[in-house]
Design a protein around this motif. Structure first.
Motif, PDB file in Angstrom:
ATOM      1  N   THR A 281       0.852  -1.181   0.000  1.00  0.00           N
ATOM      2  CA  THR A 281       0.000   0.000   0.000  1.00  0.00           C
ATOM      3  C   THR A 281       0.894   1.240   0.000  1.00  0.00           C
ATOM      4  O   THR A 281       2.121   1.137  -0.069  1.00  0.00           O
ATOM      5  CB  THR A 281      -0.920   0.017   1.227  1.00  0.00           C
TER       6      THR A 281
ATOM      7  N   ASP B 114      -3.904   3.009   4.809  1.00  0.00           N
ATOM      8  CA  ASP B 114      -4.529   2.157   3.793  1.00  0.00           C
ATOM      9  C   ASP B 114      -4.144   0.696   3.976  1.00  0.00           C
ATOM     10  O   ASP B 114      -4.891  -0.204   3.565  1.00  0.00           O
ATOM     11  CB  ASP B 114      -4.258   2.645   2.367  1.00  0.00           C
TER      12      ASP B 114
ATOM     13  N   HIS C  63      -7.065  -2.196   4.107  1.00  0.00           N
ATOM     14  CA  HIS C  63      -7.072  -3.439   3.341  1.00  0.00           C
ATOM     15  C   HIS C  63      -7.043  -4.662   4.239  1.00  0.00           C
ATOM     16  O   HIS C  63      -7.655  -5.689   3.912  1.00  0.00           O
ATOM     17  CB  HIS C  63      -5.916  -3.439   2.343  1.00  0.00           C
TER      18      HIS C  63
ATOM     19  N   ARG D  57     -10.559  -5.184   5.229  1.00  0.00           N
ATOM     20  CA  ARG D  57     -11.338  -5.699   4.103  1.00  0.00           C
ATOM     21  C   ARG D  57     -11.055  -7.183   3.897  1.00  0.00           C
ATOM     22  O   ARG D  57     -11.984  -7.981   3.681  1.00  0.00           O
ATOM     23  CB  ARG D  57     -11.007  -4.917   2.829  1.00  0.00           C
TER      24      ARG D  57
ATOM     25  N   GLY E 196      -9.568  -5.243  -4.408  1.00  0.00           N
ATOM     26  CA  GLY E 196      -8.901  -4.059  -3.893  1.00  0.00           C
ATOM     27  C   GLY E 196      -7.545  -3.881  -4.540  1.00  0.00           C
ATOM     28  O   GLY E 196      -6.905  -4.849  -4.944  1.00  0.00           O
TER      29      GLY E 196
ATOM     30  N   SER F  63       0.605   0.685  -5.818  1.00  0.00           N
ATOM     31  CA  SER F  63       0.948  -0.460  -4.978  1.00  0.00           C
ATOM     32  C   SER F  63       2.312  -1.026  -5.378  1.00  0.00           C
ATOM     33  O   SER F  63       2.524  -1.412  -6.523  1.00  0.00           O
ATOM     34  CB  SER F  63      -0.124  -1.539  -5.120  1.00  0.00           C
TER      35      SER F  63
END
Length: 451
Positions: A115, A120, A124, A127, A309, A314
Motif C-alpha cells: 500500500t 490504507d 485493506h 477488508r 482491492g 501499490s
C-alpha cells in the motif's frame, strides 16, 4: 552537517507554506510550522542555523535517520533504471522488497500486499478479514491509533476519531491492558492480563462471536502512549480469536522494523497474527510505502477468488527500492541490535534516573528505542499534567515543556500528557546522552506545574 543560515530563503518557504499548504490535524490559522532547511542522521535544522536532535524520528519513521547515503543512492539508481510501473507486473524492486519483508515477518506471513502507507494498509487488512470470514464487525482498543482514512480513523481509539465517527463503521471498542491507568482495578500485571482478557471475552459474548470479523491491536500502542502489553495478553487474544474464528490483526506500522529492538514487536511475545500491517520504518519514510503481511489461510481465500482491492501505486518501484536498501542497511549495520542495546543500557536507566529527579514524571515505560514518559501533576493521585485532549490554556504545562526542550536543542515528541523518546534506531551513545540531558532541562519546566 553544518547548517547554513539563510533567513530570507526560510521566510520565502514559510510564506508559501502559509499561503497554500493545508496541514493535517490542525486549525490552519493557529499553527506556525518551522521551515526546515535540511537534515542528516539524527538531526535537522532551520534556515536560521538552529539545529535540533530529532527525538521524534519524524513521526516515528526515520528508523535509519535522515539522508542515509546508501538508501539515497538506491532511490537514485532505481529512478535511472525504472521510475515507475503498474502493480499488475512483476518488477525486481517490488519482488525483492516483498521477499526481504517476508523473511522477517513472524510465522507464515509470507504474502505481501503493498500500500502507500499505514492507514490504507489497515483499510485493506480489515477488508481482507471481512471477506475471509463473511462477517462485518471489527473490535479495536481505546488508546489506539490506526490511521486517518475513514475505516482506520473509526478503528482509532483516541479523540482524532470523534469528528468522523457516525457509529456506522462496524467498529466496537474495548479496553486493552494498561496497568498504570488500569480500567480493571488491577494491582499486578497478572491481574491486568486476566481481567483485560475477561473484559474482551465479555465484549465478544455480548456482541455475538459470529458477527465479528477481526480484532485489531497495535502490538505496542504508539502515539497513544507506548503501553507494552503485560505477559500473556497477546497470547490470550490469539487464543480467543482461534476459538471464535476471528481474524487477529496486529498493527505494526509504528512498532515494526526494529523500533522495539526486534524486527517486529510481535517477536517479543512469540505471537503470530493472521494479518500484520506495516509502513513507516520499512523504508524510513524516504518514499511512501506500507503493506499487509498475509498468512497462508487468509491468502488461500483469494487463491481463485479475486481480491477486490488495489492501488495505482501499490509496490511503487522507488518506494520498494528504498525498502530493499533500508532493510539491507539495517542488517549490515546492526541497526536493530543497536536499538536493543542502547535502549537497555542507556535509554531505560537514563529515563528512570530522570524520573527520580523530577516530580512531574509519573511513569517511564517502553522497550528498545520506543519509550514514553508520563507526566503528572501529582505522583500519588496520578492526575495527568494536563487534562485529556487539552488545548489552549489547558495545555500550558506541556507547551512549556515543549518550548524548553526545543530551547535545549532537541525536538520532542509531545502528545497529551506524555513525551516519547523515539530517536532514530541508529542513534549514537553520545546522541542518546545529549537527548537525555536536554529532557532533564525541559522536565524542570514541567515540574513547575506539579502539586
Amino acid at each position: 552537517m553544518t547548517p547554513q543560515t539563510d533567513p530570507r530563503a526560510g521566510a520565502a518557504v514559510k510564506a508559501a507554506d502559509r499561503a497554500h499548504v493545508f496541514h493535517s490535524w490542525s486549525a490552519q490559522e493557529l499553527i506556525d510550522p518551522l521551515a526546515v532547511a535540511g537534515a542528516e542522521g539524527s538531526y535537522f535544522w532551520d534556515y536560521d542555523g538552529n539545529r535540533y536532535l530529532d527525538l521524534t524520528s519524524g513521526l516515528v519513521y526515520t528508523n535509519i535517520g535522515y539522508q542515509h547515503p546508501k538508501v539515497v543512492a538506491a532511490i537514485q539508481e532505481q529512478a535511472a533504471r525504472l521510475t515507475t510501473f503498474a502493480p499488475a507486473f512483476a518488477v525486481e524492486a517490488r519482488s525483492e522488497a516483498a521477499r526481504l519483508i517476508a523473511e522477517r515477518t513472524p510465522g507464515d506471513l509470507d504474502k505481501i500486499f503493498f500500500t502507500n502507507g499505514g492507514a490504507d494498509a489497515v483499510e485493506h487488512a480489515v477488508r481482507m478479514a471481512r471477506l475471509h470470514t463473511g462477517r462485518a464487525k471489527v473490535l479495536s482498543a481505546y488508546r489506539s491509533y490506526h490511521g486517518g482514512t475513514q475505516q482506520a480513523v473509526n478503528l482509532t481509539g483516541d479523540p482524532r476519531r470523534w469528528a468522523s465517527d457516525t457509529a456506522t463503521a462496524g467498529v466496537v471498542h474495548f479496553w486493552a491492558p494498561f496497568l498504570y491507568r488500569s480500567r480493571f482495578y488491577a494491582e499486578t500485571e497478572e491481574q491486568e492480563t486476566a481481567r483485560a482478557l475477561e473484559h474482551l471475552e465479555t465484549t465478544i459474548a455480548f456482541e455475538g462471536p459470529a458477527t465479528i470479523a477481526a480484532i485489531i491491536l497495535e502490538t505496542i500502542p504508539g502515539t497513544a502512549g507506548i503501553m507494552v502489553p503485560p505477559p500473556g495478553y497477546l497470547a490470550g487474544v490469539r487464543e480467543i480469536c482461534d476459538r471464535h474464528g476471528i481474524v487477529f490483526i496486529l498493527d505494526e506500522v509504528m512498532a515494526g522494523f526494529g523500533r522495539t529492538g526486534e524486527w517486529f514487536a510481535a517477536d517479543l511475545s512469540g505471537v503470530v497474527p493472521d494479518l500484520m500491517t506495516f509502513a513507516k520504518g520499512v523504508n524510513s519514510g524516504y518514499v511512501p510505502l506500507g503493506g499487509v503481511a498475509i498468512s497462508g489461510a487468509v491468502a488461500e481465500t483469494f487463491g481463485k477468488r479475486p481480491y477486490p482491492g488495489g492501488l495505482t501505486y501499490s509496490g511503487h518501484p522507488l518506494a520498494c527500492a528504498a525498502a530493499v536498501a533500508t532493510i539491507e542497511v539495517m542488517a549490515e549495520e546492526g541497526v536493530v541490535e543497536n536499538a536493543k542495546r542502547l535502549g537497555a543500557s542507556l535509554v531505560e536507566p537514563g529515563l528512570r534516573a530522570l524520573a527520580e529527579r523530577h516530580p512531574s514524571v509519573g511513569e517511564v515505560r517502553g522497550v528498545g528505542m520506543f519509550w514514553a514518559v508520563e507526566l503528572v501533576k501529582n505522583r500519588e493521585t496520578r492526575e495527568p499534567l494536563v487534562p485529556y485532549n487539552a488545548a489552549g490554556e489547558a495545555n500550558a504545562a506541556m507547551a512549556a515543556f515543549g518550548a524548553a526542550a526545543r530551547k535545549a536543542g532537541v525536538w520532542p515528541f509531545v502528545n497529551m500528557n506524555r513525551t516519547h523518546f523515539v530517536p532514530p534506531l541508529n542513534v549514537s551513545e553520545s546522541e542518546v546522552k545529549e537527548g537525555l540531558a536536554a529532557l532533564d532541562t525541559a522536565l524542570s519546566a514541567a515540574d513547575e506545574f506539579t502539586e
